[in-house]
Design a protein around this motif. Structure first.
Motif, PDB file in Angstrom:
ATOM      1  N   LEU A  40       0.819  -1.386  -0.011  1.00  0.00           N
ATOM      2  CA  LEU A  40       0.050  -0.020   0.005  1.00  0.00           C
ATOM      3  C   LEU A  40       0.938   1.145  -0.022  1.00  0.00           C
ATOM      4  N   LYS A  41       1.881   1.269   0.855  1.00  0.00           N
ATOM      5  CA  LYS A  41       2.973   2.401   0.726  1.00  0.00           C
ATOM      6  C   LYS A  41       3.553   2.548  -0.672  1.00  0.00           C
ATOM      7  N   ALA A  42       3.653   1.505  -1.420  1.00  0.00           N
ATOM      8  CA  ALA A  42       4.112   1.674  -2.628  1.00  0.00           C
ATOM      9  C   ALA A  42       3.139   2.120  -3.751  1.00  0.00           C
ATOM     10  N   ARG A  43       1.935   2.167  -3.590  1.00  0.00           N
ATOM     11  CA  ARG A  43       0.913   2.364  -4.465  1.00  0.00           C
ATOM     12  C   ARG A  43       0.884   3.693  -4.955  1.00  0.00           C
ATOM     13  N   ASP A  44       0.984   4.067  -6.373  1.00  0.00           N
ATOM     14  CA  ASP A  44       1.213   5.548  -6.699  1.00  0.00           C
ATOM     15  C   ASP A  44      -0.292   6.104  -6.663  1.00  0.00           C
ATOM     16  N   SER A  45      -1.262   5.633  -7.015  1.00  0.00           N
ATOM     17  CA  SER A  45      -2.733   6.303  -6.868  1.00  0.00           C
ATOM     18  C   SER A  45      -3.658   5.446  -6.818  1.00  0.00           C
ATOM     19  N   ILE A  46      -4.759   6.033  -6.657  1.00  0.00           N
ATOM     20  CA  ILE A  46      -6.079   5.489  -6.296  1.00  0.00           C
ATOM     21  C   ILE A  46      -7.042   6.346  -7.206  1.00  0.00           C
ATOM     22  N   HIS A  47      -8.229   5.489  -7.717  1.00  0.00           N
ATOM     23  CA  HIS A  47      -9.230   6.313  -8.279  1.00  0.00           C
ATOM     24  C   HIS A  47     -10.709   5.984  -7.720  1.00  0.00           C
ATOM     25  N   VAL A  48     -11.717   6.985  -7.651  1.00  0.00           N
ATOM     26  CA  VAL A  48     -12.847   6.891  -7.282  1.00  0.00           C
ATOM     27  C   VAL A  48     -13.844   7.275  -8.276  1.00  0.00           C
ATOM     28  N   GLU A  49     -14.986   6.555  -8.492  1.00  0.00           N
ATOM     29  CA  GLU A  49     -16.052   6.984  -9.498  1.00  0.00           C
ATOM     30  C   GLU A  49     -17.293   7.609  -8.662  1.00  0.00           C
ATOM     31  N   ALA A  50     -17.969   8.606  -8.979  1.00  0.00           N
ATOM     32  CA  ALA A  50     -18.930   9.363  -8.488  1.00  0.00           C
ATOM     33  C   ALA A  50     -20.047   9.363  -9.895  1.00  0.00           C
ATOM     34  N   TYR A  51     -21.358   8.897  -9.388  1.00  0.00           N
ATOM     35  CA  TYR A  51     -22.124   8.704 -10.247  1.00  0.00           C
ATOM     36  C   TYR A  51     -24.032   9.562 -10.023  1.00  0.00           C
ATOM     37  N   THR A  52     -24.471   9.601 -10.509  1.00  0.00           N
ATOM     38  CA  THR A  52     -25.975   9.823 -10.463  1.00  0.00           C
ATOM     39  C   THR A  52     -26.581   8.878  -9.440  1.00  0.00           C
ATOM     40  N   HIS A  53     -27.474   9.297  -8.637  1.00  0.00           N
ATOM     41  CA  HIS A  53     -28.048   8.335  -7.571  1.00  0.00           C
ATOM     42  C   HIS A  53     -28.895   7.248  -8.435  1.00  0.00           C
ATOM     43  N   ASP A  54     -29.574   7.632  -9.541  1.00  0.00           N
ATOM     44  CA  ASP A  54     -30.174   6.693 -10.319  1.00  0.00           C
ATOM     45  C   ASP A  54     -29.402   6.401 -11.564  1.00  0.00           C
ATOM     46  N   ILE A  55     -29.416   5.028 -11.807  1.00  0.00           N
ATOM     47  CA  ILE A  55     -28.799   4.484 -13.117  1.00  0.00           C
ATOM     48  C   ILE A  55     -29.338   4.871 -14.637  1.00  0.00           C
ATOM     49  N   ALA A  56     -28.737   5.689 -15.383  1.00  0.00           N
ATOM     50  CA  ALA A  56     -29.312   5.770 -16.604  1.00  0.00           C
ATOM     51  C   ALA A  56     -29.387   4.753 -17.744  1.00  0.00           C
ATOM     52  N   ASP A  57     -27.983   4.033 -17.552  1.00  0.00           N
ATOM     53  CA  ASP A  57     -27.984   3.063 -18.481  1.00  0.00           C
ATOM     54  C   ASP A  57     -27.053   1.853 -17.993  1.00  0.00           C
ATOM     55  N   LEU A  58     -27.528   0.852 -17.649  1.00  0.00           N
ATOM     56  CA  LEU A  58     -26.759  -0.375 -17.258  1.00  0.00           C
ATOM     57  C   LEU A  58     -25.487  -0.537 -18.097  1.00  0.00           C
ATOM     58  N   LYS A  59     -25.769  -0.518 -19.312  1.00  0.00           N
ATOM     59  CA  LYS A  59     -24.557  -0.733 -20.343  1.00  0.00           C
ATOM     60  C   LYS A  59     -23.321   0.342 -20.691  1.00  0.00           C
ATOM     61  N   ASP A  60     -23.934   1.352 -20.202  1.00  0.00           N
ATOM     62  CA  ASP A  60     -23.112   2.270 -20.330  1.00  0.00           C
ATOM     63  C   ASP A  60     -22.991   3.544 -19.139  1.00  0.00           C
ATOM     64  N   PRO A  61     -21.788   3.127 -18.162  1.00  0.00           N
ATOM     65  CA  PRO A  61     -21.995   3.912 -16.998  1.00  0.00           C
ATOM     66  C   PRO A  61     -21.521   5.471 -17.350  1.00  0.00           C
ATOM     67  N   SER A  62     -20.864   5.734 -18.362  1.00  0.00           N
ATOM     68  CA  SER A  62     -20.499   7.470 -18.533  1.00  0.00           C
ATOM     69  C   SER A  62     -21.877   7.986 -18.500  1.00  0.00           C
ATOM     70  N   LYS A  63     -23.201   7.382 -18.888  1.00  0.00           N
ATOM     71  CA  LYS A  63     -24.301   8.062 -18.931  1.00  0.00           C
ATOM     72  C   LYS A  63     -24.855   8.570 -17.355  1.00  0.00           C
ATOM     73  N   SER A  64     -24.169   7.996 -16.726  1.00  0.00           N
ATOM     74  CA  SER A  64     -24.583   8.374 -15.120  1.00  0.00           C
ATOM     75  C   SER A  64     -23.368   9.049 -14.314  1.00  0.00           C
ATOM     76  N   LEU A  65     -22.247   9.147 -15.159  1.00  0.00           N
ATOM     77  CA  LEU A  65     -21.090   9.701 -14.306  1.00  0.00           C
ATOM     78  C   LEU A  65     -20.812  11.252 -14.176  1.00  0.00           C
ATOM     79  N   ILE A  66     -20.898  11.614 -12.890  1.00  0.00           N
ATOM     80  CA  ILE A  66     -20.811  13.059 -12.581  1.00  0.00           C
ATOM     81  C   ILE A  66     -19.366  13.527 -12.066  1.00  0.00           C
ATOM     82  N   ALA A  67     -18.457  12.541 -11.899  1.00  0.00           N
ATOM     83  CA  ALA A  67     -17.165  12.915 -11.475  1.00  0.00           C
ATOM     84  C   ALA A  67     -16.351  11.708 -11.379  1.00  0.00           C
TER      85      ALA A  67
END
Length: 409
Positions: free
Chosen positions: A320-347
């Motif tokens: 964990l000390k050697a880990r360069d970076s981490i990522h987090v995804e934030a989406y809308t409360h409601d899922i717009a399209d199960l096949k395309d996460p980008s349609k719900s991606l807010i940040a």
């Protein structure tokens, strides 16, 4: 292979995963809160390998799905709490369940197959305990939060103790998914606890939340006392995190906690306690991540790893000390399209050392309390842990470098 030693005790360790709910990262005594009292979680943390910089998704269903699958929401497919199409709520729950179950790992199923008795309590979205492979559980109907499982903690801890007795009678090691609806609203703490906080918070609502945190802490004490009294503490691994954050001061009127990519929405302390196996230590620098939990638990239990998980073993502090970076995804409360996460991606968020970059997504939030920036924001968390000073314009090269590491569109 038998999991029993000659004296009848399991040779494999028992494992309890504790997941608190809507819990701000600073809202513990050991994290420096000046009012909230959490002596029992403090004690657990002091006996553990503790990472104070742990990160999760900013809302519960995607976070819990990450714990079940070991994957990010863009990979496991559960980016929000509900489908935006609400014409058939029951049918939508089944659609979400099918998407979840399509992943390569269902953590409880893998642990059950490794010879454990497994038990579900508290929150678990869209599925029953049996659907995801628990041998035992409280949620036997599929709903939004966890139906019957939500009684745990608020109405006592007896179901957990009864299950442990069953596992002991069968001489099997056990795994417990303990995800109480605490300190999540409704904030209905016992009067005895609430009285201690009256007049000590910024608002009456915050005082009720403070009391809910202490109530949750008390349930952790009950569980730990049970383990100690029944000679189970030494052979039981405790892992802890919160599923997402909360803003005690503003609640649902705030824009920088639950459902947001800011620290109070996605940061949580994380720890692993394994007496005699994991040396207690507090790490205030390394980056821990929710997808590390399934990898860690699979390693502890000897359960099969599907081979496509990117999480690290939380017990491997050097990794964990050697880990360069981490990522987090934030989406809308409601899922717009199960096949395309980008349609719900807010940040999207990337954290590298003490630098944190928030990049707004292609869509706007669908909840008033879900705040995202209008342009990329950069923070130095070492000097500015509450993200008050955006330094993106002054550091365009850092913004460009961090932005290049983001893997989702």
């Amino acid at each position: 292979m038998s999991s029993q030693a000659e004296d009848g005790k399991p040779t494999k360790p028992n494992v309890i995963l504790i997941i608190s709910d809507d819990h701000g990262f600073a809202d513990y005594s050991f994290m420096g809160h000046e009012v909230i009292k959490t002596p029992h979680i403090d004690k657990m943390a002091a006996e553990s390998l503790l990472y104070t910089r742990g990160y999760v998704m900013p809302v519960c269903s995607p976070s819990l799905a990450s714990l079940l699958t070991g994957k990010m929401p863009s990979a496991h497919g559960i980016t929000g709490n509900d489908l935006s199409d609400k014409r058939s709520p029951k049918g939508n729950r089944q659609i979400l369940a099918n998407r979840l179950l399509d992943n390569s790992l269902m953590l409880p199923k893998a642990i059950s197959e490794a010879g454990y008795l497994t038990f579900q309590t508290g929150k678990i979205w869209n599925v029953t305990y049996d659907d995801v492979g628990f041998t035992h559980g409280m949620t036997d109907t599929a709903g939004r939060h966890g139906d019957a499982g939500l009684a745990i903690g608020r109405k006592g801890m007896k179901p957990i103790y009864d299950f442990i007795e069953t596992a002991q009678a069968e001489e099997k090691p056990f795994f417990i998914w303990h995800a109480p609806l605490m300190p999540h609203d409704p904030h209905t703490p016992p009067k005895k606890i609430f009285t201690k906080y009256k007049g000590k918070g910024p608002t009456p609502a915050a005082e009720k939340y403070f009391a809910m945190v202490e109530w949750f802490d008390n349930t952790c004490a009950e569980l730990d006392d049970y383990l100690a009294k029944n000679d189970l503490k030494e052979n039981t691994v405790i892992l802890y995190l919160a599923d997402n954050g909360w803003d005690a001061n503003l609640g649902y009127k705030g824009t920088r906690s639950k459902l947001s990519p800011y620290e109070n929405g996605i940061r949580t302390p994380m720890f692993v306690r394994w007496p005699g196996k994991v040396e207690p230590q507090r790490d205030d620098k390394a980056l821990a991540h929710i997808i590390d939990f399934p990898t860690t638990i699979l390693d502890i239990t000897g359960a099969r790893n599907p081979g496509d998980l990117k999480g690290l073993n939380l017990m491997d502090q050097e990794a964990l000390k050697a880990r360069d970076s981490i990522h987090v995804e934030a989406y809308t409360h409601d899922i717009a399209d199960l096949k395309d996460p980008s349609k719900s991606l807010i940040a999207e968020v990337v954290i590298e050392g003490w630098w944190k970059l928030i990049v707004p997504g292609p869509v706007k939030p669908d909840r008033m309390f879900s705040g995202v920036p209008s342009a990329p924001e950069l923070f130095n968390l070492k000097d500015d842990p509450w993200e008050k000073n955006d330094v993106a314009k002054a550091n365009p090269e850092i913004v460009a470098r961090l932005k290049a590491t983001l893997y989702a569109p």
